[in-house]
Design a protein around this motif. Structure first.
Motif, mmCIF file in Angstrom:
data_model
loop_
_atom_site.group_PDB
_atom_site.id
_atom_site.type_symbol
_atom_site.label_atom_id
_atom_site.label_comp_id
_atom_site.label_asym_id
_atom_site.label_seq_id
_atom_site.Cartn_x
_atom_site.Cartn_y
_atom_site.Cartn_z
ATOM 1 N N ILE A 480 0.843 -1.206 0.000
ATOM 2 C CA ILE A 480 0.000 0.000 0.000
ATOM 3 C C ILE A 480 0.872 1.248 0.000
ATOM 4 C CG2 ILE A 480 -1.582 1.382 1.416
ATOM 5 C CD1 ILE A 480 -2.868 -1.285 2.283
ATOM 6 N N PHE A 481 1.870 1.253 0.898
ATOM 7 C CA PHE A 481 2.685 2.468 1.005
ATOM 8 C C PHE A 481 3.773 2.518 -0.062
ATOM 9 C CE2 PHE A 481 0.605 2.424 5.099
ATOM 10 C CZ PHE A 481 0.203 3.746 5.192
ATOM 11 N N ALA A 482 4.051 1.391 -0.730
ATOM 12 C CA ALA A 482 4.905 1.432 -1.921
ATOM 13 C C ALA A 482 4.195 2.218 -3.022
ATOM 14 C CB ALA A 482 5.239 0.020 -2.392
ATOM 15 N N LEU A 483 2.896 1.974 -3.179
ATOM 16 C CA LEU A 483 2.120 2.737 -4.174
ATOM 17 C C LEU A 483 2.067 4.209 -3.810
ATOM 18 C CD1 LEU A 483 -0.807 0.205 -4.728
ATOM 19 C CD2 LEU A 483 0.969 0.807 -6.383
ATOM 20 N N VAL A 484 1.939 4.511 -2.485
ATOM 21 C CA VAL A 484 1.967 5.914 -2.047
ATOM 22 C C VAL A 484 3.301 6.556 -2.405
ATOM 23 C CG1 VAL A 484 1.979 7.423 -0.019
ATOM 24 C CG2 VAL A 484 0.286 5.592 -0.210
#
Length: 533
Positions: A480-484
């Protein structure tokens, strides 16, 4: 009311100084610059009241939160980019939690404005394109149409391309027509945006008429006056009338200061005109003010624009200082017999050298800020380059698989082995394909951000560190936070990519941020600060 009525006497001053120079307006602007902190304090006071209202409310319902978030967003939208961005996200979250399509649509319009203010044209269009205009009331529709028009105009000005610029200007004109149809005749929006459209289509006479009518005959707010005066100044610049443009830009800058508007171009354009006219000292003072505002607002596009101009003006100012220094040395050599005068000149030279060092320091700081901006752009280019290659290879693999599958089916059809076709289809494992897709994504991401997991764990206490399984690259939390980190902040997009619901993504984020050792508001900023290779 005091701010609105100010521009009535100022208009008489405006007409009188056209033939008398700029000194009286410069004095007015300098006076307002000295009072800038007072105006900012008033705005911060209003913001503090809204935040206290939100914090002190006992179990505030979602509608109350949405209304308060909207008030905070309006205060921050031209004052502080990061805060405005934050409350634009809060608006969207509240809209989704309320399951209110109208509020969701309106929050995306607000989000689009902030993205445009940062120069993120693609993201602004992405946010605006998904807005269902039919859900909006008339005022919100007007805002949507005029914002979309401005986005196309800004993109046209940015491209300056003989092919695409007319296309974008034409699209913007159509959106202005749609917005104007919802306006009352002779309202500010109707007059201003029709004037802007006339300017972009080459009908400068009509544009001047509309904009002068607003300035001369309407009681405008500070922000409305600043926007109108800045647009009219652009016409005078194009018509080679710099004195008129300077007067308008000075008044626009005064209005921006009074409204605590940091996302503005009036002060920057004023400094540029003064530099071209040879007034380096005033140009330097005002470009520094523009840099302070751009830094305070925080949008990288505005900082890059101002940082590109500052070294030019600072360099000319240094040349002026150097010229003064050479004159002082000449006088010192001619008056060597008078020791007292030599001492006086030595003191003067020392002061000039000190000013020069200060100017050098300013240039170095400006260059450092510009280099940081360039590094961020280079990082974005690297991310795009890596992922273009990644997706190209991935698509090629799937094309090969499809081709192999097609040939196999074709062969079995030819031999009438229909049951084998069913077996062949049943052997397609979509779950495994998606797992492979995530694995390929993880590999590509960690190639660009090899230290992402370690940096992510530094945001948590040791007992909350992510512990991956053997041969596991990323888990759902990390993904999720890789996409962010790749710049995808839209929760709905993240949910679509990972095949989760929007609420699931919100819950994931809330749970993860709650465990972090830093505040929730700073968490995603910390994620964005993780460096690429």
């Amino acid at each position: 009311m005091k701010r609105i009525l100010f521009f009535v006497p100022l208009l008489f001053l405006f007409h009188s100084v056209f033939s008398q120079g700029h000194d009286s307006l410069f004095n007015k602007l300098n006076t307002e610059i000295d009072k800038k902190k007072e105006y900012d304090a008033q705005k911060l006071g209003r913001i503090e009241k809204l935040e206290q209202k939100l914090n002190n409310a006992a179990n505030p319902d979602l509608n109350f939160r949405y209304t308060t978030y909207l008030g905070l967003y309006e205060e921050y939208r031209s004052f502080n980019y990061d805060k405005a961005f934050h409350y634009a996200q809060k608006l969207q979250e509240a809209g989704y939690l309320l399951k209110d399509p109208e509020k969701i649509a309106y929050s995306r319009v607000k989000f689009g404005f902030i993205l445009l203010s940062s120069g993120m044209f693609k993201e602004a269009f992405d946010s605006l394109e998904v807005v269902n205009v039919k859900l909006l009331d008339n005022n919100a529709r007007k805002e949507y149409y005029f914002l979309t028009a401005r986005t196309y105009y800004d993109l046209a000005d940015y491209d300056k391309d003989n092919y695409y610029t007319p296309i974008y200007n034409n699209r913007a004109g159509r959106y202005i027509d749609s917005g104007a149809a919802l306006c009352k005749a002779n309202s500010f929006e109707y007059m201003y945006f029709n004037g802007l459209k006339s300017l972009k289509t080459g009908n400068t006479a009509k544009a001047i008429t509309n904009l002068k009518t607003l300035i001369d005959g309407y009681h405008l707010t500070d922000h409305q006056f600043a926007v109108t005066a800045s647009t009219l100044s652009d016409i005078f610049i194009r018509n080679n009338q710099p004195d008129n443009a300077i007067n308008l830009l000075i008044m626009a800058a005064v209005a921006d200061i009074r409204s605590s508007t940091k996302e503005t171009a009036a002060m920057t354009n004023l400094a540029q005109l003064l530099q071209k006219s040879g007034d380096i000292e005033n140009a330097y003072v005002y470009i520094k003010q523009a840099l302070d505002d751009a830094t305070y607002y925080g949008a990288r596009q505005r900082k890059i624009q101002v940082s590109a101009i500052l070294p030019v003006i600072a360099s000319e100012r240094i040349n002026s200082v150097e010229g003064q220094r050479r004159v002082l040395f000449l006088y010192a050599s001619l008056l060597t017999v008078l020791s007292a005068i030599i001492v006086v000149f030595a003191v003067i030279i020392y002061k000039q050298l000190r000013k020069l060092r200060i100017a050098d320091k300013i240039i170095l700081e400006a260059n450092h800020n510009l280099q940081e901006s360039i590094n961020k752009l280079n990082e974005a280019d690297k991310i795009k380059e890596e992922y273009i290659g990644y997706y190209f290879n991935l698509i090629s693999e799937y094309i090969n698989k499809l081709d192999k599958f097609k040939r196999s089916v074709d062969n079995k059809l030819t031999t009438k082995r229909f049951e084998d076709i069913r077996v062949l289809v049943n052997n397609i494992n979509l779950t495994k394909e998606r797992e492979e897709l995530f694995i390929n994504f993880d590999r590509a991401f960690l190639k660009i951000f090899p230290n992402f997991v370690d940096s992510y764990n530094e945001l948590f206490s040791e007992e909350n560190h992510v512990k991956l399984l053997p041969n596991q690259l990323l888990n759902s939390d990390l993904r999720i936070f890789a996409l962010v980190r790749l710049g995808i902040h839209d929760t709905e997009k993240i949910a679509h990519i990972l095949e989760y619901s929007v609420n699931t993504i919100y819950n994931y984020k809330a749970r993860i941020k709650a465990k972090s050792i830093i505040s929730n508001d700073e968490f995603e900023h910390a994620i964005m600060a993780i460096k690429a290779v």
